[in-house]
Design a protein around this motif. Structure first.
Motif, PDB file in Angstrom:
ATOM      1  N   TYR A   1      10.604  -1.596  11.225  1.00  0.00           N
ATOM      2  CA  TYR A   1       9.523  -0.685  11.614  1.00  0.00           C
ATOM      3  C   TYR A   1       9.526   0.639  10.862  1.00  0.00           C
ATOM      4  N   ILE A   2      10.331   0.771   9.807  1.00  0.00           N
ATOM      5  CA  ILE A   2      10.351   2.021   9.045  1.00  0.00           C
ATOM      6  C   ILE A   2      10.268   1.699   7.555  1.00  0.00           C
ATOM      7  N   ALA A   3       9.301   2.320   6.900  1.00  0.00           N
ATOM      8  CA  ALA A   3       9.178   2.247   5.441  1.00  0.00           C
ATOM      9  C   ALA A   3       9.054   3.684   4.950  1.00  0.00           C
ATOM     10  N   ALA A   4       9.565   3.950   3.786  1.00  0.00           N
ATOM     11  CA  ALA A   4       9.544   5.305   3.239  1.00  0.00           C
ATOM     12  C   ALA A   4       8.289   5.530   2.406  1.00  0.00           C
ATOM     13  N   GLY A   5       7.916   6.793   2.269  1.00  0.00           N
ATOM     14  CA  GLY A   5       6.769   7.136   1.435  1.00  0.00           C
ATOM     15  C   GLY A   5       6.955   6.711  -0.009  1.00  0.00           C
ATOM     16  N   ILE A   6       8.204   6.701  -0.488  1.00  0.00           N
ATOM     17  CA  ILE A   6       8.460   6.293  -1.873  1.00  0.00           C
ATOM     18  C   ILE A   6       8.281   4.783  -2.067  1.00  0.00           C
ATOM     19  N   ASP A   7       8.043   4.052  -0.969  1.00  0.00           N
ATOM     20  CA  ASP A   7       7.833   2.613  -1.065  1.00  0.00           C
ATOM     21  C   ASP A   7       6.375   2.248  -1.349  1.00  0.00           C
ATOM     22  N   ILE A   8       5.479   3.216  -1.262  1.00  0.00           N
ATOM     23  CA  ILE A   8       4.058   2.909  -1.447  1.00  0.00           C
ATOM     24  C   ILE A   8       3.763   2.515  -2.892  1.00  0.00           C
ATOM     25  N   LEU A   9       4.261   3.287  -3.868  1.00  0.00           N
ATOM     26  CA  LEU A   9       3.998   2.955  -5.275  1.00  0.00           C
ATOM     27  C   LEU A   9       4.530   1.568  -5.636  1.00  0.00           C
ATOM     28  N   PRO A  10       5.779   1.221  -5.316  1.00  0.00           N
ATOM     29  CA  PRO A  10       6.239  -0.131  -5.647  1.00  0.00           C
ATOM     30  C   PRO A  10       5.417  -1.225  -4.949  1.00  0.00           C
ATOM     31  N   THR A  11       4.924  -0.938  -3.746  1.00  0.00           N
ATOM     32  CA  THR A  11       4.098  -1.912  -3.030  1.00  0.00           C
ATOM     33  C   THR A  11       2.789  -2.147  -3.763  1.00  0.00           C
ATOM     34  N   VAL A  12       2.144  -1.065  -4.192  1.00  0.00           N
ATOM     35  CA  VAL A  12       0.874  -1.180  -4.915  1.00  0.00           C
ATOM     36  C   VAL A  12       1.091  -1.881  -6.259  1.00  0.00           C
ATOM     37  N   LEU A  13       2.099  -1.467  -7.007  1.00  0.00           N
ATOM     38  CA  LEU A  13       2.359  -2.091  -8.314  1.00  0.00           C
ATOM     39  C   LEU A  13       2.668  -3.575  -8.152  1.00  0.00           C
ATOM     40  N   ASP A  14       3.477  -3.920  -7.148  1.00  0.00           N
ATOM     41  CA  ASP A  14       3.814  -5.318  -6.895  1.00  0.00           C
ATOM     42  C   ASP A  14       2.555  -6.110  -6.562  1.00  0.00           C
ATOM     43  N   HIS A  15       1.686  -5.533  -5.740  1.00  0.00           N
ATOM     44  CA  HIS A  15       0.441  -6.216  -5.373  1.00  0.00           C
ATOM     45  C   HIS A  15      -0.466  -6.418  -6.582  1.00  0.00           C
ATOM     46  N   LEU A  16      -0.491  -5.456  -7.486  1.00  0.00           N
ATOM     47  CA  LEU A  16      -1.315  -5.564  -8.690  1.00  0.00           C
ATOM     48  C   LEU A  16      -0.677  -6.458  -9.756  1.00  0.00           C
ATOM     49  N   GLY A  17       0.555  -6.905  -9.520  1.00  0.00           N
ATOM     50  CA  GLY A  17       1.230  -7.764 -10.489  1.00  0.00           C
ATOM     51  C   GLY A  17       1.812  -7.006 -11.655  1.00  0.00           C
TER      52      GLY A  17
END
Length: 184
Positions: A76-92
């Motif tokens: 239930y906890i994700a850090a703000g610094i995890d947003i960029l890797p999430t977006v990049l991963d989603h974009l491939g």
């Protein structure tokens, strides 16, 4: 990369507070394609203080669990610094080595009571962290000043050694006091 970015939309928006923002978010979600990633996060307050900010994500592989990442290693906890890797991963797009954080994922079951419990505990910790650190640093400074006034340069060197030793003991003392009064 350009063809990939054309196939995936990336929109960053600052939504107004209240019902107007809720309506705008409803519109974004209604227009969202099944493979679009939508990340919604409450804006941090103007003053700096580490805290949990509510976040929701639509478009990850699962929709029925809690958000987490390897950065926090906590349900239930994700850090703000995890947003960029999430977006990049989603974009491939490969996440560069210099980027800190890990992609956010859905894990476990959604449990609102567990999330509120974690939020309550962290709110207490965050409220006490800075006063405790300030008290420790002031005590070290007072010790250095007292030893300097009492014994000159020799006292100052002795105080620096005692302060360094004190820094090594801080984690143990904090863990011991937390074990004595974990509910506090």
């Amino acid at each position: 990369v350009l063809r990939l970015l054309e196939a995936q939309r990336l929109v960053v928006a600052s939504l107004p507070a209240g019902r107007l923002g809720g309506r705008a978010l409803d519109g974004i979600l209604a227009e969202r394609r099944p493979d679009d990633l939508v990340i919604v996060m409450k804006a941090p307050p103007d003053r700096f203080s580490p805290q949990l900010l509510p976040m929701g994500i639509a478009g990850l592989e699962r929709a029925d669990g809690g958000l987490t990442s390897d950065t926090t290693r906590r349900d239930y906890i994700a850090a703000g610094i995890d947003i960029l890797p999430t977006v990049l991963d989603h974009l491939g797009i490969a996440v560069p080595d210099v980027v800190r954080g890990e992609p956010i994922r859905v894990s476990g079951e959604r449990d609102v009571d567990a999330m509120r419990s974690i939020e309550g505990r962290l709110r207490v910790i965050n409220g006490r962290r800075m006063p405790a650190l300030r008290t420790f640093l002031l005590a070290c400074l007072a010790l250095l000043v007292a030893l300097r006034l009492g014994n000159g340069r020799r006292g100052l060197r002795y105080g620096q050694r005692v302060g360094a030793l004190g820094l090594l003991w801080v984690p143990s003392v904090l863990l011991f006091t937390a074990a004595l009064g974990p509910s506090r």
